[in-house]
Write a protein that holds these residues in place. Sequence first.
Motif, PDB file in Angstrom:
ATOM      1  N   ALA A  24      -0.932  -4.055  -2.584  1.00  0.00           N
ATOM      2  CA  ALA A  24      -1.467  -5.239  -3.244  1.00  0.00           C
ATOM      3  C   ALA A  24      -2.951  -5.441  -2.965  1.00  0.00           C
ATOM      4  CB  ALA A  24      -0.674  -6.468  -2.796  1.00  0.00           C
ATOM      5  N   ASP A  25      -3.436  -4.957  -1.817  1.00  0.00           N
ATOM      6  CA  ASP A  25      -4.847  -5.115  -1.479  1.00  0.00           C
ATOM      7  C   ASP A  25      -5.727  -4.003  -2.043  1.00  0.00           C
ATOM      8  OD1 ASP A  25      -4.167  -2.962   0.095  1.00  0.00           O
ATOM      9  OD2 ASP A  25      -4.627  -3.924   2.007  1.00  0.00           O
ATOM     10  N   GLY A  26      -5.136  -3.105  -2.823  1.00  0.00           N
ATOM     11  CA  GLY A  26      -5.908  -2.030  -3.427  1.00  0.00           C
ATOM     12  C   GLY A  26      -6.000  -0.766  -2.605  1.00  0.00           C
ATOM     13  N   SER A  27      -5.486  -0.793  -1.386  1.00  0.00           N
ATOM     14  CA  SER A  27      -5.511   0.404  -0.544  1.00  0.00           C
ATOM     15  C   SER A  27      -4.345   1.314  -0.909  1.00  0.00           C
ATOM     16  CB  SER A  27      -5.427   0.023   0.929  1.00  0.00           C
ATOM     17  OG  SER A  27      -4.194  -0.635   1.201  1.00  0.00           O
ATOM     18  N   PRO A  28      -4.483   2.628  -0.679  1.00  0.00           N
ATOM     19  CA  PRO A  28      -3.367   3.531  -0.989  1.00  0.00           C
ATOM     20  C   PRO A  28      -2.152   3.212  -0.123  1.00  0.00           C
ATOM     21  CG  PRO A  28      -5.412   4.760  -0.667  1.00  0.00           C
ATOM     22  CD  PRO A  28      -5.674   3.353  -0.218  1.00  0.00           C
ATOM     23  N   LEU A  29      -0.970   3.301  -0.711  1.00  0.00           N
ATOM     24  CA  LEU A  29       0.244   3.162   0.094  1.00  0.00           C
ATOM     25  C   LEU A  29       0.292   4.309   1.101  1.00  0.00           C
ATOM     26  CD1 LEU A  29       3.034   2.193  -2.465  1.00  0.00           C
ATOM     27  CD2 LEU A  29       1.996   0.741  -0.720  1.00  0.00           C
ATOM     28  N   PRO A  30       0.632   4.014   2.358  1.00  0.00           N
ATOM     29  CA  PRO A  30       0.583   5.048   3.391  1.00  0.00           C
ATOM     30  C   PRO A  30       1.867   5.855   3.495  1.00  0.00           C
ATOM     31  CG  PRO A  30       1.099   2.956   4.407  1.00  0.00           C
ATOM     32  CD  PRO A  30       0.921   2.677   2.928  1.00  0.00           C
ATOM     33  N   ALA A  31       1.726   7.060   4.003  1.00  0.00           N
ATOM     34  CA  ALA A  31       2.869   7.913   4.330  1.00  0.00           C
ATOM     35  C   ALA A  31       2.503   8.753   5.543  1.00  0.00           C
ATOM     36  CB  ALA A  31       3.251   8.815   3.156  1.00  0.00           C
ATOM     37  N   GLN A  32       3.476   9.005   6.390  1.00  0.00           N
ATOM     38  CA  GLN A  32       3.236   9.812   7.586  1.00  0.00           C
ATOM     39  C   GLN A  32       4.589  10.312   8.094  1.00  0.00           C
ATOM     40  OE1 GLN A  32       1.321   7.768  10.913  1.00  0.00           O
ATOM     41  NE2 GLN A  32       0.132   9.608  11.344  1.00  0.00           N
ATOM     42  N   CYS A  33       4.738  11.609   8.165  1.00  0.00           N
ATOM     43  CA  CYS A  33       6.008  12.173   8.616  1.00  0.00           C
ATOM     44  C   CYS A  33       5.749  13.523   9.283  1.00  0.00           C
ATOM     45  CB  CYS A  33       6.997  12.312   7.463  1.00  0.00           C
ATOM     46  SG  CYS A  33       6.350  13.134   6.007  1.00  0.00           S
ATOM     47  N   LEU A  34       6.761  14.018   9.955  1.00  0.00           N
ATOM     48  CA  LEU A  34       6.637  15.259  10.712  1.00  0.00           C
ATOM     49  C   LEU A  34       7.911  16.064  10.551  1.00  0.00           C
ATOM     50  CD1 LEU A  34       4.932  16.903  12.820  1.00  0.00           C
ATOM     51  CD2 LEU A  34       6.229  15.709  14.599  1.00  0.00           C
ATOM     52  N   ASP A  35       7.766  17.345  10.245  1.00  0.00           N
ATOM     53  CA  ASP A  35       8.917  18.231  10.146  1.00  0.00           C
ATOM     54  C   ASP A  35       9.564  18.367  11.523  1.00  0.00           C
ATOM     55  OD1 ASP A  35      10.454  20.818  10.110  1.00  0.00           O
ATOM     56  OD2 ASP A  35       9.687  20.915   8.071  1.00  0.00           O
ATOM     57  N   VAL A  36      10.895  18.264  11.552  1.00  0.00           N
ATOM     58  CA  VAL A  36      11.613  18.322  12.821  1.00  0.00           C
ATOM     59  C   VAL A  36      11.370  19.638  13.542  1.00  0.00           C
ATOM     60  CG1 VAL A  36      13.763  19.248  11.834  1.00  0.00           C
ATOM     61  CG2 VAL A  36      13.852  17.831  13.901  1.00  0.00           C
ATOM     62  N   ARG A  37      11.130  20.713  12.808  1.00  0.00           N
ATOM     63  CA  ARG A  37      10.878  22.014  13.432  1.00  0.00           C
ATOM     64  C   ARG A  37       9.529  22.030  14.139  1.00  0.00           C
ATOM     65  NH1 ARG A  37      11.934  25.181   7.967  1.00  0.00           N
ATOM     66  NH2 ARG A  37      10.734  23.332   7.325  1.00  0.00           N
ATOM     67  N   ASP A  38       8.553  21.287  13.605  1.00  0.00           N
ATOM     68  CA  ASP A  38       7.254  21.192  14.280  1.00  0.00           C
ATOM     69  C   ASP A  38       7.352  20.331  15.527  1.00  0.00           C
ATOM     70  OD1 ASP A  38       6.061  22.774  12.298  1.00  0.00           O
ATOM     71  OD2 ASP A  38       5.662  21.035  11.037  1.00  0.00           O
TER      72      ASP A  38
END
Length: 351
Positions: free
Chosen positions: A204-218
Motif C-alpha cells: 500500500a505504501d508503494g514499496s515492493p512486496l517482500p520475499a525471502q526464503c532459503l532452500d532446505v538443502r542450503d
Amino acid sequence: MPSFVRKARQRFLILGGTGFVSGAVAAEAVARGHDVTCVARGTGGSPPEGARLFRADRDAPDALAGLADTRFDAVVETATLSLPWVHRALRAVSADHWTFVSSISVYADTHTRGQTARSAPLRPALPHDTTSYDPAHDPEPSQARYGGVKLACEHAVREATGDRSFIVRPGLVIGPGDDVGPFGYWPLRMARGGTAVVPPDEAADGSPLPAQCLDVRDLAAWIVDRACERASGVFDAAGPPVPLRSLLGEVADAVGHDALELVPVPEDILRNAGVQPWTGPRSLPLWPPRELYGALSRDVAPSVDAGLRSRPIGETAEAVLRDRLDRGAGKRPVAGLTPVEEAAVLRSTWS
C-alpha cells in the motif's frame, strides 16, 4: 585458524532426522561420508539411507540414556517446541559441538525491514514453559509462545555449551520434502499454465512486496559446514531479500508452462474475494501480511560472511515440482487457490 584437528569423517547425532529440516541435515551429513545417528520415534518416517535410527520418545525422561557412553563430534538439535527435550539432551549427550536450529520467531519486531540477528529486539524468553507440545491439539502455536520457547532453548544451549554452540534462526525454509509450506503451490501452479492470479506488485505504501526464503538443502549444507568447523555464534538463516514479483518471475521462468500468464490482482479485490494472505486454504501463498514485511526483509550479510550460500530460486522450483509430482500427484496442496476459486477471482478482476 581452528584450534582443533578437523577429521575427514565425523560422528553426527541428529536429534530428529526424519523431518523436513532435520532429515535434510542428516542426508547432507551422510552424503559427505560422516557417521550419522538420528534420534526419532520412528513412526513419522525414516532417516535417510546410510544413517542409523536410535528410536526414542523424547517425552520420556530417560529417552537418551542409551547414548550416554558415546561421544559425538557434533549434535544438531531441532526440537520444535519443547524446552525439556533440550535440557535432557544437554544432560545426556556428550559432544564437541552443538547446533541448535531456532527460528526468526524469536524476534519481537517483524515489521521493520533490514534488521540483523544482532540489531533486532527479541521476544521475552519462556524458560518456565515446560508443557509438552502436541501439534494435533495446537497446530499453530502463537508466535509469542513459539518464539519465547525457542529463545529459552537457545539460552539453555549456550549456557551449557558456551562457545561450542552454533545457533541458527531460519526464516521461511523451502524445498523438496516440504508438504505444508506456502512456496510449494507456485511451481505446480506455474507448470499448469493458463492465467494465474498473483499478488500485487507493491504494498500500500508503494514499496515492493517482500520475499525471502532459503532452500532446505542450503540450510543443511551450512549447518554441516559450521559443525565441522566448530563455529559458534548466532545467525539468521535466509536467502537474499527480493521483491515477491521477482521471486515469482524466477519460478515462472524455471517451470512455467509456455502458455502461462501472470495477472497481479490488487489487494482490495483479493480481500473482497475472501482470499487469505500467506498460506492455508483459499490463500494466495507468499502474499505477505503487513506484519511480516520485516521478517521477509532481514539483512543476512553476517550469515553470508559466515558461509551461508543460496542457490537460485528457479533451481529450487524445479526440485519442488519434481518432488510434488513424484510423491503427491493428484493431491491438493494445503495452501493456495483451487482452479474454481482462482477463476472467481479473475472474474472479479475483469468485471
